[in-house]
Design a protein around this motif. Structure first.
Motif, PDB file in Angstrom:
ATOM      1  N   THR A  75      -5.996  10.460   2.505  1.00 51.70           N
ATOM      2  CA  THR A  75      -6.259  10.047   1.122  1.00 51.70           C
ATOM      3  C   THR A  75      -6.137   8.528   1.003  1.00 51.70           C
ATOM      4  O   THR A  75      -5.433   7.893   1.783  1.00 51.70           O
ATOM      5  CB  THR A  75      -5.257  10.704   0.160  1.00 51.70           C
ATOM      6  OG1 THR A  75      -3.931  10.438   0.609  1.00 51.70           O
ATOM      7  CG2 THR A  75      -5.476  12.204   0.090  1.00 51.70           C
ATOM      8  N   PRO A  92      -2.773   0.710  -4.076  1.00 49.35           N
ATOM      9  CA  PRO A  92      -2.267  -0.664  -3.968  1.00 49.35           C
ATOM     10  C   PRO A  92      -1.297  -1.003  -5.088  1.00 49.35           C
ATOM     11  O   PRO A  92      -1.389  -0.464  -6.195  1.00 49.35           O
ATOM     12  CB  PRO A  92      -3.543  -1.509  -4.054  1.00 49.35           C
ATOM     13  CG  PRO A  92      -4.483  -0.682  -4.866  1.00 49.35           C
ATOM     14  CD  PRO A  92      -4.182   0.756  -4.528  1.00 49.35           C
ATOM     15  N   ARG A 143      -0.921   7.970  -7.891  1.00 44.87           N
ATOM     16  CA  ARG A 143      -1.752   7.002  -8.602  1.00 44.87           C
ATOM     17  C   ARG A 143      -1.314   6.884 -10.065  1.00 44.87           C
ATOM     18  O   ARG A 143      -1.239   5.766 -10.616  1.00 44.87           O
ATOM     19  CB  ARG A 143      -3.218   7.423  -8.519  1.00 44.87           C
ATOM     20  CG  ARG A 143      -4.186   6.408  -9.111  1.00 44.87           C
ATOM     21  CD  ARG A 143      -5.618   6.798  -8.843  1.00 44.87           C
ATOM     22  NE  ARG A 143      -5.946   8.101  -9.393  1.00 44.87           N
ATOM     23  CZ  ARG A 143      -7.161   8.632  -9.360  1.00 44.87           C
ATOM     24  NH1 ARG A 143      -8.144   7.979  -8.772  1.00 44.87           N
ATOM     25  NH2 ARG A 143      -7.385   9.828  -9.885  1.00 44.87           N
ATOM     26  N   VAL A 197      -0.286   8.373   8.682  1.00 38.92           N
ATOM     27  CA  VAL A 197      -0.787   7.987   7.371  1.00 38.92           C
ATOM     28  C   VAL A 197      -1.868   8.978   6.962  1.00 38.92           C
ATOM     29  O   VAL A 197      -2.781   9.256   7.745  1.00 38.92           O
ATOM     30  CB  VAL A 197      -1.362   6.556   7.407  1.00 38.92           C
ATOM     31  CG1 VAL A 197      -2.029   6.218   6.077  1.00 38.92           C
ATOM     32  CG2 VAL A 197      -0.268   5.558   7.733  1.00 38.92           C
ATOM     33  N   TYR A 220      -1.814  12.646  -4.162  1.00 34.32           N
ATOM     34  CA  TYR A 220      -2.423  11.339  -4.403  1.00 34.32           C
ATOM     35  C   TYR A 220      -2.582  11.073  -5.896  1.00 34.32           C
ATOM     36  O   TYR A 220      -2.304   9.968  -6.380  1.00 34.32           O
ATOM     37  CB  TYR A 220      -3.788  11.266  -3.704  1.00 34.32           C
ATOM     38  CG  TYR A 220      -4.623  10.091  -4.124  1.00 34.32           C
ATOM     39  CD1 TYR A 220      -4.326   8.800  -3.689  1.00 34.32           C
ATOM     40  CD2 TYR A 220      -5.725  10.265  -4.972  1.00 34.32           C
ATOM     41  CE1 TYR A 220      -5.093   7.710  -4.087  1.00 34.32           C
ATOM     42  CE2 TYR A 220      -6.501   9.186  -5.362  1.00 34.32           C
ATOM     43  CZ  TYR A 220      -6.183   7.915  -4.917  1.00 34.32           C
ATOM     44  OH  TYR A 220      -6.941   6.839  -5.315  1.00 34.32           O
ATOM     45  N   LEU A 251       0.863  -1.183   0.000  1.00 28.17           N
ATOM     46  CA  LEU A 251       0.000   0.000   0.000  1.00 28.17           C
ATOM     47  C   LEU A 251       0.897   1.230   0.000  1.00 28.17           C
ATOM     48  O   LEU A 251       1.736   1.393   0.902  1.00 28.17           O
ATOM     49  CB  LEU A 251      -0.914   0.010   1.228  1.00 28.17           C
ATOM     50  CG  LEU A 251      -1.981  -1.077   1.291  1.00 28.17           C
ATOM     51  CD1 LEU A 251      -2.733  -1.001   2.616  1.00 28.17           C
ATOM     52  CD2 LEU A 251      -2.965  -0.962   0.125  1.00 28.17           C
ATOM     53  N   LEU A 252       0.732   2.080  -1.013  1.00 25.75           N
ATOM     54  CA  LEU A 252       1.521   3.298  -1.119  1.00 25.75           C
ATOM     55  C   LEU A 252       0.671   4.483  -0.685  1.00 25.75           C
ATOM     56  O   LEU A 252      -0.482   4.620  -1.117  1.00 25.75           O
ATOM     57  CB  LEU A 252       2.016   3.507  -2.546  1.00 25.75           C
ATOM     58  CG  LEU A 252       3.269   2.730  -2.964  1.00 25.75           C
ATOM     59  CD1 LEU A 252       3.012   1.227  -2.979  1.00 25.75           C
ATOM     60  CD2 LEU A 252       3.763   3.179  -4.332  1.00 25.75           C
ATOM     61  N   HIS A 253       1.230   5.334   0.153  1.00 29.23           N
ATOM     62  CA  HIS A 253       0.517   6.501   0.655  1.00 29.23           C
ATOM     63  C   HIS A 253       1.229   7.773   0.207  1.00 29.23           C
ATOM     64  O   HIS A 253       2.442   7.915   0.396  1.00 29.23           O
ATOM     65  CB  HIS A 253       0.441   6.478   2.184  1.00 29.23           C
ATOM     66  CG  HIS A 253      -0.449   5.399   2.723  1.00 29.23           C
ATOM     67  ND1 HIS A 253      -1.802   5.560   2.880  1.00 29.23           N
ATOM     68  CD2 HIS A 253      -0.162   4.134   3.125  1.00 29.23           C
ATOM     69  CE1 HIS A 253      -2.321   4.451   3.369  1.00 29.23           C
ATOM     70  NE2 HIS A 253      -1.358   3.567   3.521  1.00 29.23           N
ATOM     71  N   GLU A 278       9.556  -0.798   5.265  1.00 24.31           N
ATOM     72  CA  GLU A 278       8.561  -0.861   4.196  1.00 24.31           C
ATOM     73  C   GLU A 278       8.336  -2.293   3.737  1.00 24.31           C
ATOM     74  O   GLU A 278       7.211  -2.684   3.427  1.00 24.31           O
ATOM     75  CB  GLU A 278       9.001   0.004   3.011  1.00 24.31           C
ATOM     76  CG  GLU A 278       9.006   1.488   3.287  1.00 24.31           C
ATOM     77  CD  GLU A 278      10.294   1.975   3.930  1.00 24.31           C
ATOM     78  OE1 GLU A 278      10.437   3.199   4.069  1.00 24.31           O
ATOM     79  OE2 GLU A 278      11.146   1.134   4.277  1.00 24.31           O
ATOM     80  N   ALA A 334      -5.081   4.776  -0.016  1.00 21.65           N
ATOM     81  CA  ALA A 334      -3.803   4.170  -0.376  1.00 21.65           C
ATOM     82  C   ALA A 334      -3.855   3.702  -1.823  1.00 21.65           C
ATOM     83  O   ALA A 334      -4.923   3.391  -2.358  1.00 21.65           O
ATOM     84  CB  ALA A 334      -3.503   3.006   0.546  1.00 21.65           C
ATOM     85  N   ILE A 357       3.816  -1.141   3.772  1.00 28.52           N
ATOM     86  CA  ILE A 357       3.342   0.236   3.634  1.00 28.52           C
ATOM     87  C   ILE A 357       4.510   1.135   3.237  1.00 28.52           C
ATOM     88  O   ILE A 357       5.547   1.144   3.904  1.00 28.52           O
ATOM     89  CB  ILE A 357       2.715   0.741   4.943  1.00 28.52           C
ATOM     90  CG1 ILE A 357       1.449  -0.057   5.265  1.00 28.52           C
ATOM     91  CG2 ILE A 357       2.375   2.229   4.835  1.00 28.52           C
ATOM     92  CD1 ILE A 357       0.823   0.302   6.595  1.00 28.52           C
ATOM     93  N   LYS A 387       5.474   5.100   2.262  1.00 33.42           N
ATOM     94  CA  LYS A 387       5.050   6.501   2.239  1.00 33.42           C
ATOM     95  C   LYS A 387       5.896   7.258   1.219  1.00 33.42           C
ATOM     96  O   LYS A 387       7.121   7.227   1.291  1.00 33.42           O
ATOM     97  CB  LYS A 387       5.199   7.117   3.627  1.00 33.42           C
ATOM     98  CG  LYS A 387       4.307   6.461   4.676  1.00 33.42           C
ATOM     99  CD  LYS A 387       4.613   6.977   6.062  1.00 33.42           C
ATOM    100  CE  LYS A 387       3.797   6.221   7.113  1.00 33.42           C
ATOM    101  NZ  LYS A 387       4.159   6.643   8.487  1.00 33.42           N
TER     102      LYS A 387
END
Length: 255
Positions: A88, A92, A132, A85, A128, A64-66, A115, A90, A120, A122
């Motif tokens: 917005t 995937p 994406r 966190v 966001y 999961l990228l934040h 990580e 996450a 996860i 960051k």
């Protein structure tokens, strides 16, 4: 004789097409070659490094990228805000995909880093929407770009050493260079070692030197990075010298 392509009459007797059709065909052939090279480059980028590394074997994303915008990591809350966190969603992703596209992600995920253990990641100083688009590109080698998105993705691609994406964004930005944005793009290209964009921007600047000093962007550049202003004038003077030398050679040859 009659051209086999446009059926118009032409004078040459040693070819089957007129000059216009021949030049048009040559341009079309070059365009097709560029498209083929681009497709090959995308296929190479998307190819996984080993048959054993198959994203399909992991039907569910394992990362999961934040996105952590710059205001979050430098706000009044200090380190606490940076560690939080964000609200917005996450983004995937599969670790096999990220590791195969980016040596930075590979080092992060193949070693016992936080990580890798938590799943996860960051990503700081990015929105966001940009994150994406970044992850989408990792899977498809495609992105819907405007100049801002291309610039943001180029910065992210440079950070994570995704060379294919950086070149993709640089090519797009270079196609948009004009007299209104050349100074901004020239400074941006310098910061991010974008050679093609740098050369294109510099060429436009040198073609419009008479109005350069009147622009607000120029005055800002003088204050923020006068070194770049010096480089622009040095390049312009070098071109003037080379042009003068070329004219001198032509004149000498006619004597």
């Amino acid at each position: 004789m009659w051209c086999q392509s446009c059926k118009e009459e032409y004078e040459e007797e040693d070819a089957g097409t007129c000059k216009e059709c021949y030049e048009e065909a040559s341009e079309t052939e070059e365009e097709l070659k560029r498209e083929i090279d681009d497709l090959r480059s995308r296929l190479h980028f998307l190819r996984l490094p080993s048959p054993t590394l198959d994203a399909a074997s992991a039907p569910h994303s394992d990362l999961l990228l934040h996105a952590i915008p710059s205001c979050s990591s430098s706000g009044a809350g200090g380190d606490g805000d940076a560690a939080r966190v964000p609200d917005t969603p996450a983004v995937p992703a599969h670790r096999v995909i990220l590791a195969s596209r980016s040596p930075v992600f590979r080092a992060m995920l193949e070693n016992e880093m936080e990580e890798s253990r938590s799943g996860i990641i960051k990503i700081y100083d990015v929105s966001y929407d940009v994150l994406r688009a970044f992850v989408h590109y990792m899977y498809t080698a495609e992105a819907l770009l405007d100049e801002q998105m291309a610039s943001d993705l180029l910065v992210l691609a440079e950070k994570y050493e995704v060379k294919h994406l950086k070149a993709y964004c640089e090519k797009f930005i270079t196609s948009k260079v004009n007299n209104d944005n050349a100074i901004t793009h020239y400074a941006f290209a310098h910061r991010h070692s974008a050679k093609q964009l740098l050369e294109s921007s510099l060429s436009v600047l040198m073609d419009n030197m008479s109005t350069l000093a009147d622009r607000e962007e120029y005055k800002e550049l003088v204050e923020k990075d006068p070194r770049l202003v010096v480089e622009i004038y040095e390049a312009y003077l070098n071109r003037q010298v080379n042009t003068a030398a070329g004219k001198d050679t032509d004149c000498s040859g006619r004597k």
